[in-house]
Design an enzyme around this catalytic site. Structure first.
Site, PDB file in Angstrom:
ATOM      1  N   ASP A  39       0.826  -1.209   0.000  1.00  0.00           N
ATOM      2  CA  ASP A  39       0.000   0.000   0.000  1.00  0.00           C
ATOM      3  C   ASP A  39       0.861   1.261   0.000  1.00  0.00           C
ATOM      4  O   ASP A  39       0.523   2.260  -0.628  1.00  0.00           O
ATOM      5  CB  ASP A  39      -0.932   0.003   1.210  1.00  0.00           C
ATOM      6  CG  ASP A  39      -2.030  -1.037   1.048  1.00  0.00           C
ATOM      7  OD1 ASP A  39      -2.230  -1.503  -0.090  1.00  0.00           O
ATOM      8  OD2 ASP A  39      -2.664  -1.392   2.061  1.00  0.00           O
ATOM      9  N   LEU A  85     -15.672 -26.239 -27.758  1.00  0.00           N
ATOM     10  CA  LEU A  85     -15.117 -27.582 -27.722  1.00  0.00           C
ATOM     11  C   LEU A  85     -16.217 -28.629 -27.801  1.00  0.00           C
ATOM     12  O   LEU A  85     -17.260 -28.478 -27.189  1.00  0.00           O
ATOM     13  CB  LEU A  85     -14.346 -27.800 -26.413  1.00  0.00           C
ATOM     14  CG  LEU A  85     -13.105 -26.938 -26.206  1.00  0.00           C
ATOM     15  CD1 LEU A  85     -12.424 -27.308 -24.903  1.00  0.00           C
ATOM     16  CD2 LEU A  85     -12.146 -27.096 -27.367  1.00  0.00           C
ATOM     17  N   GLU A 120      -6.691 -30.085 -18.298  1.00  0.00           N
ATOM     18  CA  GLU A 120      -6.883 -28.885 -17.478  1.00  0.00           C
ATOM     19  C   GLU A 120      -8.261 -28.919 -16.845  1.00  0.00           C
ATOM     20  O   GLU A 120      -9.214 -29.348 -17.476  1.00  0.00           O
ATOM     21  CB  GLU A 120      -6.795 -27.628 -18.372  1.00  0.00           C
ATOM     22  CG  GLU A 120      -5.525 -27.542 -19.177  1.00  0.00           C
ATOM     23  CD  GLU A 120      -5.619 -26.541 -20.354  1.00  0.00           C
ATOM     24  OE1 GLU A 120      -6.602 -25.785 -20.427  1.00  0.00           O
ATOM     25  OE2 GLU A 120      -4.706 -26.550 -21.177  1.00  0.00           O
ATOM     26  N   LYS A 122     -11.781 -27.606 -16.086  1.00  0.00           N
ATOM     27  CA  LYS A 122     -12.623 -26.663 -16.822  1.00  0.00           C
ATOM     28  C   LYS A 122     -13.360 -25.796 -15.808  1.00  0.00           C
ATOM     29  O   LYS A 122     -14.386 -26.184 -15.277  1.00  0.00           O
ATOM     30  CB  LYS A 122     -13.606 -27.440 -17.700  1.00  0.00           C
ATOM     31  CG  LYS A 122     -14.364 -26.603 -18.675  1.00  0.00           C
ATOM     32  CD  LYS A 122     -15.047 -27.509 -19.704  1.00  0.00           C
ATOM     33  CE  LYS A 122     -15.846 -26.682 -20.687  1.00  0.00           C
ATOM     34  NZ  LYS A 122     -16.963 -25.968 -20.038  1.00  0.00           N
ATOM     35  N   GLU A 178      -9.668 -17.837 -18.313  1.00  0.00           N
ATOM     36  CA  GLU A 178     -10.985 -17.838 -17.705  1.00  0.00           C
ATOM     37  C   GLU A 178     -11.010 -16.844 -16.547  1.00  0.00           C
ATOM     38  O   GLU A 178     -10.145 -16.898 -15.673  1.00  0.00           O
ATOM     39  CB  GLU A 178     -11.279 -19.250 -17.183  1.00  0.00           C
ATOM     40  CG  GLU A 178     -12.726 -19.533 -16.892  1.00  0.00           C
ATOM     41  CD  GLU A 178     -13.478 -20.019 -18.132  1.00  0.00           C
ATOM     42  OE1 GLU A 178     -12.878 -20.084 -19.224  1.00  0.00           O
ATOM     43  OE2 GLU A 178     -14.669 -20.320 -18.005  1.00  0.00           O
ATOM     44  N   LYS A 294      -6.372 -31.471 -24.263  1.00  0.00           N
ATOM     45  CA  LYS A 294      -5.842 -30.926 -25.518  1.00  0.00           C
ATOM     46  C   LYS A 294      -4.623 -31.730 -25.952  1.00  0.00           C
ATOM     47  O   LYS A 294      -3.832 -32.147 -25.113  1.00  0.00           O
ATOM     48  CB  LYS A 294      -5.390 -29.475 -25.334  1.00  0.00           C
ATOM     49  CG  LYS A 294      -6.495 -28.492 -24.986  1.00  0.00           C
ATOM     50  CD  LYS A 294      -5.898 -27.123 -24.658  1.00  0.00           C
ATOM     51  CE  LYS A 294      -6.976 -26.156 -24.186  1.00  0.00           C
ATOM     52  NZ  LYS A 294      -6.405 -24.988 -23.516  1.00  0.00           N
ATOM     53  N   CYS A 432     -50.907 -17.243 -30.509  1.00  0.00           N
ATOM     54  CA  CYS A 432     -51.817 -16.105 -30.399  1.00  0.00           C
ATOM     55  C   CYS A 432     -51.792 -15.437 -31.764  1.00  0.00           C
ATOM     56  O   CYS A 432     -50.746 -14.967 -32.204  1.00  0.00           O
ATOM     57  CB  CYS A 432     -51.332 -15.129 -29.328  1.00  0.00           C
ATOM     58  SG  CYS A 432     -52.154 -13.513 -29.466  1.00  0.00           S
ATOM     59  N   CYS A 437     -51.356  -8.103 -30.355  1.00  0.00           N
ATOM     60  CA  CYS A 437     -51.170  -8.601 -28.996  1.00  0.00           C
ATOM     61  C   CYS A 437     -50.044  -7.796 -28.335  1.00  0.00           C
ATOM     62  O   CYS A 437     -48.938  -7.718 -28.876  1.00  0.00           O
ATOM     63  CB  CYS A 437     -50.801 -10.081 -29.032  1.00  0.00           C
ATOM     64  SG  CYS A 437     -50.381 -10.751 -27.415  1.00  0.00           S
TER      65      CYS A 437
HETATM   66 ZN    ZN Z   1     -51.966 -12.342 -27.419  1.00  0.00          ZN
END
Ligand code: ZN
Length: 677
Positions: A39, A85, A120, A122, A178, A294, A432, A437
């Site tokens: 800090d 994949l 690895e 996932k 990731e 892989k 519908c 609507c």
């Molecule tokens: Zn409707």
């Protein structure tokens, strides 16, 4: 402060010390200085930068929390597609994958090679691509659809384990990995939020995804995100032979690499590794939903190439999904923009895979009938990864019921407009039929404004509902006639946001033709189909005039879909909408903005033969994204013929016309060498 040093040199020294400390702390988990000392260094750098604002650089450790918010997330093109994949779910499927690879290599003349595999965990987070130029973090983006992601650099800079600067880096380096939230950080964050009376997050993946897409990096900085690097992507100036070596390179250069990553030389060892992680997944401090396997040798990876969007050289071993039993309380119905009624399940809340579930999807009536689930009975629900939970089937004990409750049926009247519903012959959905609507209209309006469509910031679901309720907007064309006077009196529309909103609406007129085609909500036309239609037909007039057979020639569109699209285009409402939007100046011809400034801007390319890595579709996509046009035949106007194995007559013609003939490698070089930067 060290005497005799210039402020610039002092700032540089502090940054090196802080970067080093960050690396020791986050990547190696082995701090060499105390938090207090850290800090103090950071404070000193802040003070120095405050006195000399010209010394502030984007990669300075002080900028991890200090960047300004952005207005919206920009879409960015990946330098190389982020492939998905293929999955395997059992040992047998993994062996089949290996057998397919070996068969493919044998066809390539590589008999029975020794294959090393990198396995690895996932991690259940968010895939990210980081671009470093000359060693400095330049851009970070989400995976998006694999081709186009969102620029989230401002938030990624706040993640302490992502280096801002790396020593000894090549001119261009893409690192993939990731972003995730550890379970421990996730629990603490939710506790803090609950105490502050804020809503809590569903799961770590969700909170990581929500955080990374924030506009204001200060919010991201307050949430404890972590990063794991798992791949070197596009590079210029770095030569690696194996993926395993790439991971070591990443670790050496300050990137955190998961310590569980393992190198295996046989299928049996790979399977044992995957199974052992599956057993102890509950003991880890992060969620994993499988393992990634892989081929390590990058030369073999290239020889293996990909099938469509799936690489042949990697698979995801998916863990068994998580299921639970709960009571199905009711079936309810939504109405889509084309009037289709979609069922969904209302459940007695239940915990599945660490998340409480109250609703679950059911695809359509057929799905509902096939599963034979009935309100009032217990059902099995499944949550696989981050996918929306599904109802799988009735619970086993339901079979013992003497009298089962009645089967749920689609409502006879639309739950939103009370119009009598219809079910045309041979169609999966009850509908519908009412074009007016309010729910159908709302669905279309929000789709039009959505990110994949016109992407109008400030027109979210609620704002659209309000405009609709006040009868200011009935069709998407009505957005373009809104005025300040109409909007100012409305709740949720403060003065400044009205100005911004009108600007955003105006701005949306520049969206390219394919986005407009997607936004108007033609049935069966998603983002990819819209892009293909735009390229194939060039403008709206050609598309509107095209018979169904011509539409069926577009890549990815079959005869049935072509007929549906044709019918949708002929609808009076669609014709009127297109005419109105055109009058407002929206883009109805391809080749507009967007790709004009790409490295292949204005170039015409023709493809022939089989390329070693890219499928025809991928090559076309990449060329288009770089501003080029792919034509079906060679002419004097052709700039390049891209020739693969067993080229056709196009090659001879190109040679006759003196058109430059290039291979895939040269094409990739054209795309990468002139990539933005
Ligand atoms: Zn409707």
């Amino acid at each position: 402060m060290t005497r005799g040093q210039t402020p610039a040199a002092q700032a540089q020294r502090l940054r090196v010390q802080l970067d080093r400390a960050n690396h020791r702390y986050y990547a190696l988990d082995d701090p060499e200085i105390s938090d207090e000392a850290y800090d103090a260094l950071l404070d000193e750098l802040r003070r120095l930068e405050a006195e000399h604002p010209d010394l502030v650089t984007p990669d300075s450790p002080t900028q991890r929390v200090g960047a300004a918010p952005v207005d919206r997330l920009q879409k960015v093109e990946h330098l190389q597609a982020m492939l998905s994949l293929p999955n395997v779910r059992a040992a047998e499927e993994l062996r089949q994958w290996v057998a397919r690879m070996r068969a493919h290599l044998a066809r390539e003349g590589i008999e029975d090679p020794a294959i090393e595999y990198v396995v690895e965990p996932k991690v259940d987070g968010l895939a990210i691509s980081l671009i470093y130029r000359d060693g400095v973090l330049d851009r970070g983006a989400t995976r998006g659809d694999g081709r186009i992601g969102e620029d989230v650099t401002h938030n990624l800079r706040t993640i302490a384990s992502i280096p801002h600067r790396i020593e000894g880096a090549p001119a261009l380096l893409e690192v993939r990995g990731e972003v995730y939230m550890s379970l421990h950080d996730f629990t603490a964050l939710n506790e803090r939020r609950a105490q502050a009376g804020e809503s809590t997050f569903m799961n770590p993946r969700n909170s990581a995804a929500g955080t990374i897409r924030q506009l204001d990096p200060k919010l991201a900085a307050r949430r404890p995100l972590s990063f794991w690097a798992y791949q070197v992507g596009v590079t210029d100036g770095l030569t690696l032979d194996t993926h395993w070596e790439a991971l070591a390179w990443l670790a050496d250069h300050g990137f955190p690499v998961n310590g569980d990553v393992a190198l295996k030389t046989s299928e049996d060892d790979v399977i044992a590794q995957c199974q052992s992680w599956e057993k102890r997944r509950g003991a880890l401090d992060f969620e994993i939903d499988g393992a990634v396997v892989k081929v390590s040798d990058l030369g073999l990876q290239r020889r293996l190439g990909s099938v469509g969007r799936d690489p042949r050289w990697a698979v995801a071993w998916k863990f068994a999904p998580t299921t639970a039993v709960t009571k199905l309380e009711a079936i309810r119905w939504n109405v889509g923009r084309s009037g289709d009624l979609h069922p969904f399940a209302v459940l007695e809340p239940v915990r599945v895979g660490g998340v409480t579930i109250k609703l679950a999807t059911l695809h359509n009536e057929e799905d509902l009938r096939r599963k034979d689930i009935r309100p009032g009975e217990d059902v099995i629900v499944l949550r696989a990864g981050d996918v929306i939970p599904q109802v799988v089937s009735p619970a086993p004990h339901v079979a013992e019921h003497r009298r089962r409750p009645p089967r749920p049926r689609p409502p006879a009247r639309c739950p939103f407009c009370d119009t009598q519903t219809v079910k045309p012959e041979g169609v999966v959905f009850t509908r519908c039929p009412n074009r007016d609507c309010p729910e159908r209209r709302w669905q279309l309006l929000t789709h039009f404004c959505s990110r994949g469509g016109m992407d109008i910031a400030g027109l979210g679901d609620k704002q659209v509902a309000m405009l609709q309720k006040r009868e200011l907007v009935r069709t998407p064309a009505d957005f373009y006639t809104l005025t300040e006077e109409q909007l100012l009196p409305l709740e949720r529309f403060a003065e400044s946001s009205v100005r911004n909103l009108l600007d955003a609406i105006e701005d949306s007129k520049r969206r390219p033709f394919d986005r407009v085609l997607f936004a108007v909500g033609i049935e069966e036309v998603g983002e990819v189909t819209a892009a293909n239609l735009a390229v194939h037909f060039g403008d709206i007039d050609a598309l509107l005039a095209a018979p169904a057979e011509a539409i069926a020639e577009v890549p990815g569109i079959g005869e049935k879909t072509a007929a549906v699209i044709r019918e949708a285009l002929d609808e009076e409402g669609m014709r009127a909408l297109v005419a109105a939007l055109r009058a407002h100046g929206l883009q109805f011809a391809h080749d507009g903005a967007g790709a004009l400034d790409g490295p292949l801007a204005g170039k015409v390319l023709v493809l022939t033969g089989t390329l070693p890595e890219l499928s025809r579709e991928q090559a076309t996509e990449r060329i288009r994204a770089a501003g080029g046009r792919v034509s079906g035949s060679v002419s004097a106007k052709t700039d390049y013929l891209v020739a693969g194995d067993s080229p056709g007559s196009k090659l001879a013609k190109a040679q006759r016309l003196d058109v430059a003939v290039i291979g895939e490698a040269e094409l990739l070089a054209l795309l990468v060498s002139s990539a933005p930067g």
